[in-house]
Design a protein around this motif. Sequence first.
Motif, mmCIF file in Angstrom:
data_model
loop_
_atom_site.group_PDB
_atom_site.id
_atom_site.type_symbol
_atom_site.label_atom_id
_atom_site.label_comp_id
_atom_site.label_asym_id
_atom_site.label_seq_id
_atom_site.Cartn_x
_atom_site.Cartn_y
_atom_site.Cartn_z
ATOM 1 N N ARG A 142 0.847 -1.233 0.102
ATOM 2 C CA ARG A 142 0.003 0.044 -0.008
ATOM 3 C C ARG A 142 1.000 1.354 -0.142
ATOM 4 O O ARG A 142 2.118 1.260 0.257
ATOM 5 C CB ARG A 142 -0.761 0.202 1.350
ATOM 6 C CG ARG A 142 -0.358 0.149 2.634
ATOM 7 C CD ARG A 142 -1.308 0.108 3.573
ATOM 8 N NE ARG A 142 -1.055 0.025 4.977
ATOM 9 C CZ ARG A 142 -0.464 0.787 5.612
ATOM 10 N NH1 ARG A 142 -0.649 2.130 5.107
ATOM 11 N NH2 ARG A 142 0.015 0.792 6.968
ATOM 12 N N ILE A 143 0.364 2.351 -0.171
ATOM 13 C CA ILE A 143 1.094 3.659 -0.284
ATOM 14 C C ILE A 143 0.877 4.411 1.154
ATOM 15 O O ILE A 143 -0.129 4.576 1.547
ATOM 16 C CB ILE A 143 0.421 4.623 -1.371
ATOM 17 C CG1 ILE A 143 0.335 3.914 -2.896
ATOM 18 C CG2 ILE A 143 1.049 6.050 -1.591
ATOM 19 C CD1 ILE A 143 1.838 3.488 -3.201
ATOM 20 N N LEU A 144 1.970 4.608 1.464
ATOM 21 C CA LEU A 144 2.245 5.463 2.555
ATOM 22 C C LEU A 144 1.701 6.648 2.533
ATOM 23 O O LEU A 144 1.495 7.485 1.147
ATOM 24 C CB LEU A 144 3.688 5.462 3.278
ATOM 25 C CG LEU A 144 4.319 4.077 3.387
ATOM 26 C CD1 LEU A 144 5.696 4.087 3.636
ATOM 27 C CD2 LEU A 144 3.584 3.612 4.982
ATOM 28 N N HIS A 145 1.485 7.512 3.541
ATOM 29 C CA HIS A 145 1.330 9.066 3.563
ATOM 30 C C HIS A 145 2.366 9.987 3.446
ATOM 31 O O HIS A 145 2.350 11.108 2.916
ATOM 32 C CB HIS A 145 0.422 9.334 4.977
ATOM 33 C CG HIS A 145 -0.861 8.950 5.107
ATOM 34 N ND1 HIS A 145 -1.997 9.417 4.462
ATOM 35 C CD2 HIS A 145 -1.232 7.591 5.556
ATOM 36 C CE1 HIS A 145 -2.964 8.713 4.704
ATOM 37 N NE2 HIS A 145 -2.732 7.445 5.388
ATOM 38 N N ALA A 146 3.617 9.381 3.734
ATOM 39 C CA ALA A 146 4.893 10.169 3.640
ATOM 40 C C ALA A 146 6.302 9.083 3.397
ATOM 41 O O ALA A 146 5.783 7.947 3.568
ATOM 42 C CB ALA A 146 5.009 10.920 4.738
ATOM 43 N N ARG A 147 7.071 9.721 3.146
ATOM 44 C CA ARG A 147 8.126 8.943 2.583
ATOM 45 C C ARG A 147 8.851 8.201 3.821
ATOM 46 O O ARG A 147 9.005 8.754 5.033
ATOM 47 C CB ARG A 147 9.450 9.656 2.152
ATOM 48 C CG ARG A 147 9.049 10.093 0.562
ATOM 49 C CD ARG A 147 10.173 11.398 0.330
ATOM 50 N NE ARG A 147 10.152 11.728 -0.988
ATOM 51 C CZ ARG A 147 9.106 12.613 -1.568
ATOM 52 N NH1 ARG A 147 8.412 13.307 -0.847
ATOM 53 N NH2 ARG A 147 9.436 12.939 -2.874
ATOM 54 N N ARG A 148 9.318 7.039 3.510
ATOM 55 C CA ARG A 148 10.161 6.362 4.891
ATOM 56 C C ARG A 148 11.390 5.455 4.415
ATOM 57 O O ARG A 148 11.161 4.667 3.190
ATOM 58 C CB ARG A 148 9.231 5.212 5.681
ATOM 59 C CG ARG A 148 8.286 5.889 6.692
ATOM 60 C CD ARG A 148 7.237 4.878 7.261
ATOM 61 N NE ARG A 148 7.747 3.756 7.629
ATOM 62 C CZ ARG A 148 7.094 2.773 8.232
ATOM 63 N NH1 ARG A 148 5.912 2.863 8.471
ATOM 64 N NH2 ARG A 148 7.747 1.761 8.660
ATOM 65 N N GLY A 149 12.350 5.916 4.715
ATOM 66 C CA GLY A 149 13.603 5.367 4.383
ATOM 67 C C GLY A 149 14.418 5.760 3.255
ATOM 68 O O GLY A 149 13.735 6.637 2.649
ATOM 69 N N ASP A 150 15.694 5.566 3.201
ATOM 70 C CA ASP A 150 16.625 6.071 2.136
ATOM 71 C C ASP A 150 17.093 5.155 1.167
ATOM 72 O O ASP A 150 18.232 5.612 0.367
ATOM 73 C CB ASP A 150 17.389 7.183 2.706
ATOM 74 C CG ASP A 150 18.209 6.296 3.792
ATOM 75 O OD1 ASP A 150 18.251 5.231 3.726
ATOM 76 O OD2 ASP A 150 19.065 7.229 4.421
#
Length: 198
Positions: A142-150
């Motif tokens: 699913r699509i998150l609400h904000a970026r996570r991880g680099d």
Amino acid sequence: MKLVLASSNHGKLEELRGLLADADIELIAQSDLGVADADETATTFVENALIKARHASQLTGLPALADDSGICVDALNGAPGLYSARYAGEHGNASRNIDKLLDAMKDVPDGQRGAHFYCVLVLLHHANDPQPLIVEGQWHGRILHARRGDGGHGYDPVFFDPQHKQSAAEMALDLKNRLSHRGKALAALRQRLQAGAR
């Protein structure tokens, strides 16, 4: 086997080289051989992959491996889909593509943020190969609400795997390679090659 990869995307090249590290396959980027990207004029992933593989094989004389892939979001009727790499207008600008996706999804509740990555791989033994080897893979999340991880590339920072409770950009590379749409497609390709598919 020496193959030309019908892509100039270095993230994709490194990912595929990593997945093929223990196979007897040497993967060469088409850009290293002076080949520019083909125009992707088709309306399906598989047709675009065939166009790219044929283009690279014609210009190099080598067997060609092409990938066409993207992220398909349920709430957006499958968009960005074929246009994932140029969703925000400029080809390959991952940051802008993610911004546009997050904006399009800003009012979508958690229960309706399903998405999947899709990949089709096409192997042509020569430019006029009448029997291309075609495999596919999917990765659901699913699509998150904000970026996570680099880590990772493309939409990885906003794609969440519910089973492992991580974004694709937070995962260790070996785990991501096992789960990913491209990893699954490549595993299927290797299986077909080992079984003697021409």
